[in-house]
Scaffold this motif. Structure first.
Motif, PDB file in Angstrom:
ATOM      1  N   ARG A  81       0.849  -1.187   0.000  1.00  0.00           N
ATOM      2  CA  ARG A  81       0.000   0.000   0.000  1.00  0.00           C
ATOM      3  C   ARG A  81       0.888   1.242   0.000  1.00  0.00           C
ATOM      4  O   ARG A  81       1.949   1.277   0.632  1.00  0.00           O
ATOM      5  CB  ARG A  81      -0.978   0.014   1.175  1.00  0.00           C
ATOM      6  N   CYS A  82       0.421   2.255  -0.721  1.00  0.00           N
ATOM      7  CA  CYS A  82       1.161   3.515  -0.822  1.00  0.00           C
ATOM      8  C   CYS A  82       0.157   4.573  -1.266  1.00  0.00           C
ATOM      9  O   CYS A  82      -0.198   4.619  -2.440  1.00  0.00           O
ATOM     10  CB  CYS A  82       2.316   3.375  -1.822  1.00  0.00           C
ATOM     11  N   TYR A  83      -0.314   5.379  -0.331  1.00  0.00           N
ATOM     12  CA  TYR A  83      -1.377   6.325  -0.657  1.00  0.00           C
ATOM     13  C   TYR A  83      -1.250   7.567   0.230  1.00  0.00           C
ATOM     14  O   TYR A  83      -0.692   7.506   1.328  1.00  0.00           O
ATOM     15  CB  TYR A  83      -2.754   5.686  -0.468  1.00  0.00           C
ATOM     16  N   PRO A  84      -1.764   8.708  -0.234  1.00  0.00           N
ATOM     17  CA  PRO A  84      -1.620   9.952   0.522  1.00  0.00           C
ATOM     18  C   PRO A  84      -2.762  10.192   1.510  1.00  0.00           C
ATOM     19  O   PRO A  84      -3.900   9.751   1.297  1.00  0.00           O
ATOM     20  CB  PRO A  84      -1.630  11.021  -0.571  1.00  0.00           C
ATOM     21  N   ILE A  85      -2.441  10.916   2.568  1.00  0.00           N
ATOM     22  CA  ILE A  85      -3.388  11.345   3.594  1.00  0.00           C
ATOM     23  C   ILE A  85      -3.133  12.834   3.842  1.00  0.00           C
ATOM     24  O   ILE A  85      -1.983  13.274   3.845  1.00  0.00           O
ATOM     25  CB  ILE A  85      -3.191  10.569   4.911  1.00  0.00           C
ATOM     26  N   ILE A  86      -4.175  13.593   4.056  1.00  0.00           N
ATOM     27  CA  ILE A  86      -4.005  15.000   4.441  1.00  0.00           C
ATOM     28  C   ILE A  86      -4.274  15.143   5.932  1.00  0.00           C
ATOM     29  O   ILE A  86      -5.263  14.613   6.455  1.00  0.00           O
ATOM     30  CB  ILE A  86      -4.942  15.921   3.639  1.00  0.00           C
ATOM     31  N   PHE A  87      -3.378  15.871   6.610  1.00  0.00           N
ATOM     32  CA  PHE A  87      -3.563  16.233   8.006  1.00  0.00           C
ATOM     33  C   PHE A  87      -3.476  17.748   8.130  1.00  0.00           C
ATOM     34  O   PHE A  87      -2.500  18.352   7.692  1.00  0.00           O
ATOM     35  CB  PHE A  87      -2.495  15.595   8.896  1.00  0.00           C
ATOM     36  N   ILE A  88      -4.499  18.352   8.724  1.00  0.00           N
ATOM     37  CA  ILE A  88      -4.517  19.795   8.939  1.00  0.00           C
ATOM     38  C   ILE A  88      -4.789  20.052  10.418  1.00  0.00           C
ATOM     39  O   ILE A  88      -5.709  19.469  11.001  1.00  0.00           O
ATOM     40  CB  ILE A  88      -5.589  20.488   8.080  1.00  0.00           C
ATOM     41  N   SER A  89      -3.986  20.924  11.012  1.00  0.00           N
ATOM     42  CA  SER A  89      -4.118  21.257  12.432  1.00  0.00           C
ATOM     43  C   SER A  89      -4.379  22.741  12.596  1.00  0.00           C
ATOM     44  O   SER A  89      -3.777  23.574  11.893  1.00  0.00           O
ATOM     45  CB  SER A  89      -2.842  20.890  13.190  1.00  0.00           C
ATOM     46  N   GLY A  90      -5.263  23.090  13.524  1.00  0.00           N
ATOM     47  CA  GLY A  90      -5.492  24.482  13.849  1.00  0.00           C
ATOM     48  C   GLY A  90      -4.324  25.071  14.612  1.00  0.00           C
ATOM     49  O   GLY A  90      -3.417  24.348  15.060  1.00  0.00           O
ATOM     50  N   PRO A  91      -4.288  26.395  14.783  1.00  0.00           N
ATOM     51  CA  PRO A  91      -3.183  27.035  15.507  1.00  0.00           C
ATOM     52  C   PRO A  91      -2.978  26.422  16.885  1.00  0.00           C
ATOM     53  O   PRO A  91      -3.909  26.285  17.666  1.00  0.00           O
ATOM     54  CB  PRO A  91      -3.649  28.495  15.609  1.00  0.00           C
ATOM     55  N   GLY A  92      -1.729  26.025  17.163  1.00  0.00           N
ATOM     56  CA  GLY A  92      -1.401  25.452  18.462  1.00  0.00           C
ATOM     57  C   GLY A  92      -1.967  24.084  18.729  1.00  0.00           C
ATOM     58  O   GLY A  92      -1.819  23.556  19.827  1.00  0.00           O
ATOM     59  N   SER A  93      -2.603  23.487  17.738  1.00  0.00           N
ATOM     60  CA  SER A  93      -3.209  22.163  17.920  1.00  0.00           C
ATOM     61  C   SER A  93      -2.150  21.069  17.789  1.00  0.00           C
ATOM     62  O   SER A  93      -1.051  21.301  17.276  1.00  0.00           O
ATOM     63  CB  SER A  93      -4.332  21.950  16.902  1.00  0.00           C
TER      64      SER A  93
END
Length: 240
Positions: free
Chosen positions: A102-114
């Motif tokens: 398996r080889c696939y992308p994931i997006i991770f987004i964090s709020g300020p200071g999270s």
């Protein structure tokens, strides 16, 4: 990682557009992003989706999207991503003797200071910082804190940052836009956003072999699963 180890490039739109597009997907995971000693995956999606986008990206949150193929289409924020990022990366792996299941992308987004608190991954991860800044912290001696008996029986809800783990034990990297980092499967780490919302795209790898050989941590996990099928942890099954 740099140079020939990063054979891809891609420009994404502003982070508020990305967040707004992603949060409309009912399968996107949105959690609190609160700092602590273990993962906090409590669902705040309903409240987060109700906020104006300008307020949402300034709040505390952690957003994760594990299937990005629907956003790689005309008019979507990832249009052309497979062709310009995933295919060149996989081609580079193949040229250098790697194979994978398996080889696939994931997006991770964090709020300020999270934060994404102390945890391990059942994948080898290529982490590519896109917007904002994150501080990625691993450990100088991961085997001390997560020996074999801990790694092979890992459950996120039971995995807590040890009270005696100090700053001197950590190996931390400041990740600004364009920074690319590799993190090995089943090694403890945590990630904290800076003063603004921050986004990374992580490429998740499983069954990763170099010239037919698994990395040691993945080989011991596969050996454990084969010998203890009823105790085996659930492995990722994501895709593009």
């Amino acid at each position: 990682m740099a140079g020939e180890c990063v054979p891809f490039d891609f420009t994404l739109p502003p982070i508020d557009r990305v967040v707004d597009e992603l949060r409309a997907d009912p399968d996107v995971r949105i959690s609190s992003g609160n700092k602590g000693n273990t993962l906090d995956l409590g669902d705040i999606s309903e409240k987060f989706r109700s906020l104006p986008i300008e307020q949402a990206v300034r709040s505390s949150f952690g957003l994760a999207c594990y299937r990005l193929g629907a956003f790689d289409a005309p008019g979507k924020f990832l249009h052309g991503f497979r062709e310009r990022v995933i295919e060149p990366w996989q081609a580079a792996l193949s040229r250098n003797g790697f194979t994978w299941t398996r080889c696939y992308p994931i997006i991770f987004i964090s709020g300020p200071g999270s934060a994404t608190n102390y945890h391990m991954d059942f994948s080898h991860v290529l982490a590519w910082q896109i917007h904002g800044h994150k501080r990625f912290c691993g450990l100088r001696d991961p085997d001390r804190w997560a020996p074999r008996q801990v790694r092979t029986r890992y459950l996120p809800k039971n995995f807590h940052r040890p009270a005696e783990l100090g700053e001197q034990d950590a190996l931390c990297y400041e990740m600004g836009p364009g920074t690319v980092l590799w993190n090995a499967l089943l090694t403890p780490h945590w990630v904290e956003a800076g003063d603004d919302a921050a986004m990374s795209i992580n490429v998740s790898h499983g069954g990763l072999r170099l010239n037919g050989k698994l990395a040691p941590n993945e080989q011991e996990l596969m050996d454990f699963i084969a010998a203890n099928p009823t105790e085996a942890p659930a492995l990722p099954v994501g895709g593009y």
